[in-house]
Design a protein around this motif. Structure first.
Motif, PDB file in Angstrom:
ATOM      1  N   ASN A 200      35.358  41.113  35.676  1.00 42.69           N
ATOM      2  CA  ASN A 200      36.730  40.662  35.916  1.00 42.69           C
ATOM      3  C   ASN A 200      36.938  39.242  35.423  1.00 42.69           C
ATOM      4  OD1 ASN A 200      37.620  43.035  37.130  1.00 42.69           O
ATOM      5  ND2 ASN A 200      36.983  42.377  39.173  1.00 42.69           N
ATOM      6  N   PHE A 201      35.941  38.379  35.630  1.00 44.92           N
ATOM      7  CA  PHE A 201      36.068  36.992  35.183  1.00 44.92           C
ATOM      8  C   PHE A 201      36.049  36.910  33.667  1.00 44.92           C
ATOM      9  CE2 PHE A 201      34.421  32.950  33.812  1.00 44.92           C
ATOM     10  CZ  PHE A 201      35.163  32.043  34.557  1.00 44.92           C
ATOM     11  N   PHE A 202      35.072  37.518  33.053  1.00 45.72           N
ATOM     12  CA  PHE A 202      34.911  37.376  31.607  1.00 45.72           C
ATOM     13  C   PHE A 202      35.990  38.108  30.824  1.00 45.72           C
ATOM     14  CE2 PHE A 202      30.422  36.594  32.969  1.00 45.72           C
ATOM     15  CZ  PHE A 202      30.414  35.257  32.627  1.00 45.72           C
ATOM     16  N   ARG A 203      36.601  39.124  31.442  1.00 40.54           N
ATOM     17  CA  ARG A 203      37.689  39.832  30.779  1.00 40.54           C
ATOM     18  C   ARG A 203      39.054  39.297  31.212  1.00 40.54           C
ATOM     19  NH1 ARG A 203      37.182  43.998  28.068  1.00 40.54           N
ATOM     20  NH2 ARG A 203      39.032  45.050  28.867  1.00 40.54           N
ATOM     21  N   HIS A 204      39.053  38.220  32.005  1.00 37.66           N
ATOM     22  CA  HIS A 204      40.280  37.531  32.398  1.00 37.66           C
ATOM     23  C   HIS A 204      41.256  38.484  33.088  1.00 37.66           C
ATOM     24  CE1 HIS A 204      38.675  34.371  29.831  1.00 37.66           C
ATOM     25  NE2 HIS A 204      38.607  35.245  28.848  1.00 37.66           N
ATOM     26  N   THR A 205      40.727  39.231  34.043  1.00 37.11           N
ATOM     27  CA  THR A 205      41.558  40.204  34.737  1.00 37.11           C
ATOM     28  C   THR A 205      41.178  40.246  36.212  1.00 37.11           C
ATOM     29  OG1 THR A 205      42.363  42.484  34.645  1.00 37.11           O
ATOM     30  CG2 THR A 205      40.019  42.150  34.241  1.00 37.11           C
ATOM     31  N   THR A 206      41.703  41.199  36.941  1.00 36.95           N
ATOM     32  CA  THR A 206      41.464  41.338  38.371  1.00 36.95           C
ATOM     33  C   THR A 206      41.275  42.810  38.716  1.00 36.95           C
ATOM     34  OG1 THR A 206      43.759  41.715  39.057  1.00 36.95           O
ATOM     35  CG2 THR A 206      43.067  39.404  38.737  1.00 36.95           C
ATOM     36  N   PRO A 207      40.816  43.106  39.930  1.00 39.50           N
ATOM     37  CA  PRO A 207      40.715  44.503  40.352  1.00 39.50           C
ATOM     38  C   PRO A 207      42.060  45.225  40.382  1.00 39.50           C
ATOM     39  CG  PRO A 207      39.413  43.100  41.783  1.00 39.50           C
ATOM     40  CD  PRO A 207      40.238  42.194  40.937  1.00 39.50           C
ATOM     41  N   ALA A 208      43.151  44.479  40.355  1.00 37.57           N
ATOM     42  CA  ALA A 208      44.475  45.110  40.378  1.00 37.57           C
ATOM     43  C   ALA A 208      44.804  45.830  39.082  1.00 37.57           C
ATOM     44  CB  ALA A 208      45.550  44.054  40.670  1.00 37.57           C
ATOM     45  N   ASP A 209      44.069  45.525  38.013  1.00 36.18           N
ATOM     46  CA  ASP A 209      44.293  46.179  36.726  1.00 36.18           C
ATOM     47  C   ASP A 209      43.314  47.333  36.591  1.00 36.18           C
ATOM     48  OD1 ASP A 209      44.397  46.987  34.073  1.00 36.18           O
ATOM     49  OD2 ASP A 209      44.726  44.961  33.311  1.00 36.18           O
ATOM     50  N   PRO A 210      43.764  48.577  36.708  1.00 40.76           N
ATOM     51  CA  PRO A 210      42.846  49.722  36.730  1.00 40.76           C
ATOM     52  C   PRO A 210      42.217  50.049  35.379  1.00 40.76           C
ATOM     53  CG  PRO A 210      45.104  50.493  36.731  1.00 40.76           C
ATOM     54  CD  PRO A 210      45.169  48.988  36.856  1.00 40.76           C
ATOM     55  N   LEU A 211      42.752  49.488  34.286  1.00 45.11           N
ATOM     56  CA  LEU A 211      42.171  49.736  32.971  1.00 45.11           C
ATOM     57  C   LEU A 211      41.227  48.623  32.537  1.00 45.11           C
ATOM     58  CD1 LEU A 211      45.215  51.179  30.986  1.00 45.11           C
ATOM     59  CD2 LEU A 211      43.289  52.433  31.966  1.00 45.11           C
ATOM     60  N   GLN A 212      41.597  47.387  32.840  1.00 44.63           N
ATOM     61  CA  GLN A 212      40.814  46.252  32.361  1.00 44.63           C
ATOM     62  C   GLN A 212      39.806  45.740  33.373  1.00 44.63           C
ATOM     63  OE1 GLN A 212      41.117  45.650  29.320  1.00 44.63           O
ATOM     64  NE2 GLN A 212      43.106  46.472  28.768  1.00 44.63           N
ATOM     65  N   GLY A 213      40.085  45.931  34.657  1.00 45.71           N
ATOM     66  CA  GLY A 213      39.256  45.344  35.695  1.00 45.71           C
ATOM     67  C   GLY A 213      38.282  46.328  36.317  1.00 45.71           C
ATOM     68  N   VAL A 214      37.483  45.799  37.247  1.00 48.57           N
ATOM     69  CA  VAL A 214      36.565  46.628  38.029  1.00 48.57           C
ATOM     70  C   VAL A 214      36.784  46.358  39.505  1.00 48.57           C
ATOM     71  CG1 VAL A 214      34.789  46.873  36.258  1.00 48.57           C
ATOM     72  CG2 VAL A 214      34.720  44.893  37.802  1.00 48.57           C
ATOM     73  N   ARG A 215      36.431  47.351  40.319  1.00 53.21           N
ATOM     74  CA  ARG A 215      36.569  47.273  41.769  1.00 53.21           C
ATOM     75  C   ARG A 215      35.242  47.596  42.416  1.00 53.21           C
ATOM     76  NH1 ARG A 215      42.180  50.801  41.886  1.00 53.21           N
ATOM     77  NH2 ARG A 215      43.372  49.336  40.601  1.00 53.21           N
ATOM     78  N   LEU A 216      34.913  46.822  43.417  1.00 53.71           N
ATOM     79  CA  LEU A 216      33.638  47.014  44.076  1.00 53.71           C
ATOM     80  C   LEU A 216      33.495  48.417  44.654  1.00 53.71           C
ATOM     81  CD1 LEU A 216      31.088  45.436  44.543  1.00 53.71           C
ATOM     82  CD2 LEU A 216      32.082  44.548  46.665  1.00 53.71           C
ATOM     83  N   SER A 217      34.602  48.984  45.101  1.00 50.35           N
ATOM     84  CA  SER A 217      34.548  50.331  45.678  1.00 50.35           C
ATOM     85  C   SER A 217      34.058  51.350  44.659  1.00 50.35           C
ATOM     86  CB  SER A 217      35.933  50.739  46.204  1.00 50.35           C
ATOM     87  OG  SER A 217      36.885  50.757  45.154  1.00 50.35           O
ATOM     88  N   TRP A 218      34.332  51.127  43.373  1.00 47.89           N
ATOM     89  CA  TRP A 218      33.889  52.068  42.343  1.00 47.89           C
ATOM     90  C   TRP A 218      32.362  52.055  42.235  1.00 47.89           C
ATOM     91  CZ3 TRP A 218      37.856  50.151  38.176  1.00 47.89           C
ATOM     92  CH2 TRP A 218      39.126  50.675  38.482  1.00 47.89           C
ATOM     93  N   LEU A 219      31.773  50.878  42.121  1.00 45.95           N
ATOM     94  CA  LEU A 219      30.320  50.792  42.016  1.00 45.95           C
ATOM     95  C   LEU A 219      29.657  51.379  43.260  1.00 45.95           C
ATOM     96  CD1 LEU A 219      27.833  49.789  40.446  1.00 45.95           C
ATOM     97  CD2 LEU A 219      28.047  47.628  41.706  1.00 45.95           C
ATOM     98  N   ARG A 220      30.210  51.059  44.411  1.00 46.70           N
ATOM     99  CA  ARG A 220      29.627  51.580  45.648  1.00 46.70           C
ATOM    100  C   ARG A 220      29.732  53.102  45.705  1.00 46.70           C
ATOM    101  NH1 ARG A 220      31.823  46.856  49.848  1.00 46.70           N
ATOM    102  NH2 ARG A 220      30.264  45.291  49.216  1.00 46.70           N
TER     103      ARG A 220
END
Length: 258
Positions: A200-220
């Protein structure tokens, strides 16, 4: 290509792969991640990095010859030479044939390229990330692709050379592969999650962006699915990926440095 255009390109690929009218999942909260010096600065990528700043729970540093990345289609000549100077001998591309056709990798000098299509014919999973992370663990084709990736990384490290693995954005398929390697090496789960969220940091995005970002719940979801389906992460490695005890031990040793 600018970082903004690269992120837009990944979005367009996702739309092309979808073709299903899928609705993006809602956002979930995740802790902020600070910049980390493990980033390899390339003009043609946003998310190329090593495990340089991490240590295992028993005090080992990690091998700097393991590199995770987004796609290599925009590498400059300077980027190619920088990766060559890092002695990259193996490039593992986790993308689908469609993604590779839309954004073909630039070659890394003296490196051998391997295609390990994780999604195969299941293209809808590429954008339905709420289910993709379970798919990584349950689908036989996905498991086989990840198993071959881990074996390629181990073999390359055994030669004393560097292995790079990537997908389109370097965050989902690459994120799970990196999480597996860190866990096998003996890194604690909090650090594994920090490495995952750094996209999220290196791609300049947040978990709110479902295409560009990642969410901890997904990895878990991947780890939880491994536990439910195979009894534990170790069970997933052995019964799911069909890695032998010797292969796991050897990979763990090669991932660590004193």
């Amino acid at each position: 290509m600018s970082p903004h255009l690269r992120r837009l390109s990944v979005s367009l690929i996702a739309v092309t792969l979808a073709g299903t009218g899928l609705v993006a999942p809602t956002a979930s909260a995740a802790p902020a991640v600070k910049a980390d010096p493990r980033l390899i600065v390339l003009d043609g990528t946003d998310n190329t990095r090593t495990f340089a700043t991490y240590r295992t729970t028993d005090g080992y540093s990690l091998n700097l010859r393991v590199i995770r990345s987004d796609n290599l289609s925009e590498l400059t000549r300077g980027d190619e030479q920088k990766l060559a100077r890092r002695d990259v001998a193996t490039v593992v591309d986790l993308r689908t044939a469609v993604e590779r056709q839309l954004q073909p990798d630039r070659p890394v000098p003296h490196a051998r390229h391997y295609d390990e299509d994780i999604f195969g014919d299941h293209l809808a999973e590429a954008v339905n990330l709420d289910s993709a992370y379970a798919f990584f663990v349950t689908d036989p084709g996905a498991r086989a692709g990840f198993a071959r990736t881990l074996r390629l990384v181990s073999a390359t490290l055994g030669q004393g050379r560097a292995a790079l693995f990537h997908c389109s954005a370097g965050k989902d398929r690459t994120g799970w592969a990196a999480a597996m390697l860190l866990t096998i090496a003996g890194v604690d789960r909090a650090t594994v999650e920090r490495d995952y969220l750094a996209s999220n940091f290196f791609r300049h995005t947040t978990p709110a962006d479902p295409l560009q970002g990642v969410r901890l719940s997904w990895l878990r979801t991947s780890f939880d699915t491994a536990n439910r389906r195979f009894g534990s992460f170790d069970g997933y490695l052995r019964a799911g990926l069909h890695l032998s005890d010797a292969e796991i031990t050897t990979l763990r040793q090669r991932l660590r440095i004193a």
